[in-house]
Design a protein around this motif. Sequence first.
Motif, PDB file in Angstrom:
ATOM      1  N   HIS A   1     112.926  -2.690  26.899  1.00 41.44           N
ATOM      2  CA  HIS A   1     113.617  -2.497  25.625  1.00 41.44           C
ATOM      3  C   HIS A   1     112.747  -1.853  24.551  1.00 41.44           C
ATOM      4  CE1 HIS A   1     116.723  -4.999  27.343  1.00 41.44           C
ATOM      5  NE2 HIS A   1     115.792  -5.880  27.667  1.00 41.44           N
ATOM      6  N   PHE A   2     111.460  -1.742  24.800  1.00 38.35           N
ATOM      7  CA  PHE A   2     110.559  -1.264  23.747  1.00 38.35           C
ATOM      8  C   PHE A   2     109.360  -0.571  24.383  1.00 38.35           C
ATOM      9  CE2 PHE A   2     106.968  -2.113  20.787  1.00 38.35           C
ATOM     10  CZ  PHE A   2     107.467  -1.452  19.685  1.00 38.35           C
ATOM     11  N   ASN A   3     109.155   0.680  23.982  1.00 42.07           N
ATOM     12  CA  ASN A   3     108.040   1.454  24.544  1.00 42.07           C
ATOM     13  C   ASN A   3     106.749   1.155  23.780  1.00 42.07           C
ATOM     14  OD1 ASN A   3     106.330   3.299  25.694  1.00 42.07           O
ATOM     15  ND2 ASN A   3     107.375   5.099  24.859  1.00 42.07           N
ATOM     16  N   TYR A   4     106.141   0.016  24.125  1.00 39.24           N
ATOM     17  CA  TYR A   4     104.969  -0.406  23.368  1.00 39.24           C
ATOM     18  C   TYR A   4     103.737   0.434  23.670  1.00 39.24           C
ATOM     19  CZ  TYR A   4     104.060  -3.104  27.631  1.00 39.24           C
ATOM     20  OH  TYR A   4     103.862  -3.479  28.935  1.00 39.24           O
ATOM     21  N   LYS A   5     103.729   1.091  24.820  1.00 39.15           N
ATOM     22  CA  LYS A   5     102.539   1.896  25.169  1.00 39.15           C
ATOM     23  C   LYS A   5     102.331   3.004  24.149  1.00 39.15           C
ATOM     24  CE  LYS A   5     102.468   0.942  30.076  1.00 39.15           C
ATOM     25  NZ  LYS A   5     101.277   0.245  30.391  1.00 39.15           N
ATOM     26  N   ALA A   6     103.426   3.515  23.584  1.00 40.09           N
ATOM     27  CA  ALA A   6     103.308   4.606  22.619  1.00 40.09           C
ATOM     28  C   ALA A   6     103.122   4.079  21.200  1.00 40.09           C
ATOM     29  CB  ALA A   6     104.567   5.469  22.683  1.00 40.09           C
ATOM     30  N   GLN A   7     103.367   2.783  20.998  1.00 43.59           N
ATOM     31  CA  GLN A   7     103.423   2.297  19.615  1.00 43.59           C
ATOM     32  C   GLN A   7     102.430   1.197  19.258  1.00 43.59           C
ATOM     33  OE1 GLN A   7     107.461   1.802  17.990  1.00 43.59           O
ATOM     34  NE2 GLN A   7     108.201   2.482  19.976  1.00 43.59           N
ATOM     35  N   SER A   8     101.837   0.571  20.252  1.00 42.02           N
ATOM     36  CA  SER A   8     100.992  -0.568  19.894  1.00 42.02           C
ATOM     37  C   SER A   8      99.748  -0.683  20.766  1.00 42.02           C
ATOM     38  CB  SER A   8     101.805  -1.872  20.009  1.00 42.02           C
ATOM     39  OG  SER A   8     100.962  -2.977  19.786  1.00 42.02           O
ATOM     40  N   SER A   9      98.601  -0.381  20.167  1.00 41.75           N
ATOM     41  CA  SER A   9      97.345  -0.544  20.905  1.00 41.75           C
ATOM     42  C   SER A   9      97.089  -2.031  21.173  1.00 41.75           C
ATOM     43  CB  SER A   9      96.180   0.061  20.123  1.00 41.75           C
ATOM     44  OG  SER A   9      96.073  -0.573  18.865  1.00 41.75           O
ATOM     45  N   THR A  10      97.647  -2.890  20.318  1.00 41.40           N
ATOM     46  CA  THR A  10      97.459  -4.335  20.493  1.00 41.40           C
ATOM     47  C   THR A  10      98.113  -4.812  21.795  1.00 41.40           C
ATOM     48  OG1 THR A  10      97.342  -4.704  18.131  1.00 41.40           O
ATOM     49  CG2 THR A  10      98.013  -6.590  19.465  1.00 41.40           C
ATOM     50  N   LEU A  11      99.366  -4.382  22.032  1.00 38.61           N
ATOM     51  CA  LEU A  11     100.059  -4.816  23.251  1.00 38.61           C
ATOM     52  C   LEU A  11      99.448  -4.179  24.498  1.00 38.61           C
ATOM     53  CD1 LEU A  11     103.816  -4.996  22.182  1.00 38.61           C
ATOM     54  CD2 LEU A  11     102.112  -6.800  22.206  1.00 38.61           C
ATOM     55  N   VAL A  12      99.003  -2.939  24.374  1.00 41.31           N
ATOM     56  CA  VAL A  12      98.343  -2.294  25.529  1.00 41.31           C
ATOM     57  C   VAL A  12      97.045  -3.049  25.858  1.00 41.31           C
ATOM     58  CG1 VAL A  12      97.186  -0.183  26.311  1.00 41.31           C
ATOM     59  CG2 VAL A  12      99.361  -0.039  25.091  1.00 41.31           C
TER      60      VAL A  12
END
Lengths: 172, 279
Positions: free
Chosen positions: B91-102
């Motif tokens: 539901h959310f492309n965190y790889k492009a938006q959050s270095s924290t989640l990566v």
Amino acid sequence: MLHESDKVKELKITESSVTFEDFYSKDYFPKELEGAIKKANMLILPYEGFRDFEKPVFPEETQKFFHFLREKGDPSLITDICISDEDYFELELHADLIVIPMMILSSFVLPVTINVVSDYISSKIESRNRNTELKVKATFTVVNGDSSKIFEFEGDADKFEETFEPVKDLFK
Amino acid sequence: MKSVKEINDYLLSFKGSQLEKGIKERLESLKKLEVDSGNQDNAMKIWCVEQIEKIIRHYLNSYKFLTEKDYFAAWCELERTDIELSFLKPHFNYKAQSSTLVFIEDKIAQIQKLFPYQYFMSRETVVKKSHCSICGATFSLRNSCGHKVGEIYNGEQCFSIIDDFEFKGSAIVKDPFDKYAVIFPEGMEYNYFMLEHLMENFKNPFEKWTLVTHKELLEQFKNVGRNDPCKCDSGKKYKICCLKSGESYGNHYEIIFLTKSPEEVKSVPRITQSNWKTS
């Protein structure tokens, strides 16, 4: 049914005489759905005799897989599942191995079946976090006239499509 | 923090050791407003922010348990972090938006490799009846309620709630779907030496380090000739036994801290230890 696998890319092909009719006479075949099920050119089949459970079972997420095939499959693919709603039981093995439900299908829909199953496996790979290899086990019985071939794949999820690519042309 | 955007921005770039209090409650109240006004898109966006908060919270819990040497609790929190991340992923492309989640995604895998756990229980359960967590309808093959497991409705994720099942058995496996069911054999104790050494240097949850894995010949297989009897006592020649299967090689892990100078790192001599403590 397997809990896990250490195979990388194994495809076994066995000659067989099994056809759709063999399943129409099974005890679990739902007579009330006979008309619809007999129209299917791709039928999902249960596993019989799991431990002491008296009814046949389907692998985890078969229902999800069935709905995926109906939504995303090619229009030429007529999919059904060889069980009544009341007798549908899923076996959860809690395993990190995707067991694609057993299927019997007509040879002319083999290429589109391989495509949609590959899409399903790809969706599983995408939703996964772990870096370890995701494993898949899949068994198809492909009916061509009065005979059939059984394809059994076991190995890495990302090897499924490339392994089956040459198989698409086998019945042309 | 008042708006969803402010909370979202705060979480996506979070690098601290403790989350601000009240985020969960604030998001719940904001989501209720969106659901009440029928705004499904906004409710789903808030669900994603709630997920991000959960992921960070579980990761921080895991780090805290590691510092307290409560390793199994840390392991369970890492598993929970991984599961919550898998819920968010479609539901959310965190790889492009959050270095924290990566960062958290990478660390789950790396920290878990340093645990000594290798075998887990895997249950065999026949599910006879289940219902939809959104509308309560019994799940049916051909007469589905239309809600899909994993999708978001009214700001809530759809689950299948099991009403009736039969437990049929269990198996010992190496790689179950989730790894909560660690086996703790009676009279044996796990050796957490790799984690102990990691935590001597890993001083805040978002400190940058990486794990490099080398395949190396195990000590007992050194100086064994190809035609010699295998050291595993199988009775076979080494070349057709552990050399062929790869069992004679083990993982050697190297932890590299990326933002510390060599003087700041408490280094560890090269050591080989068992996953089990010996009395």
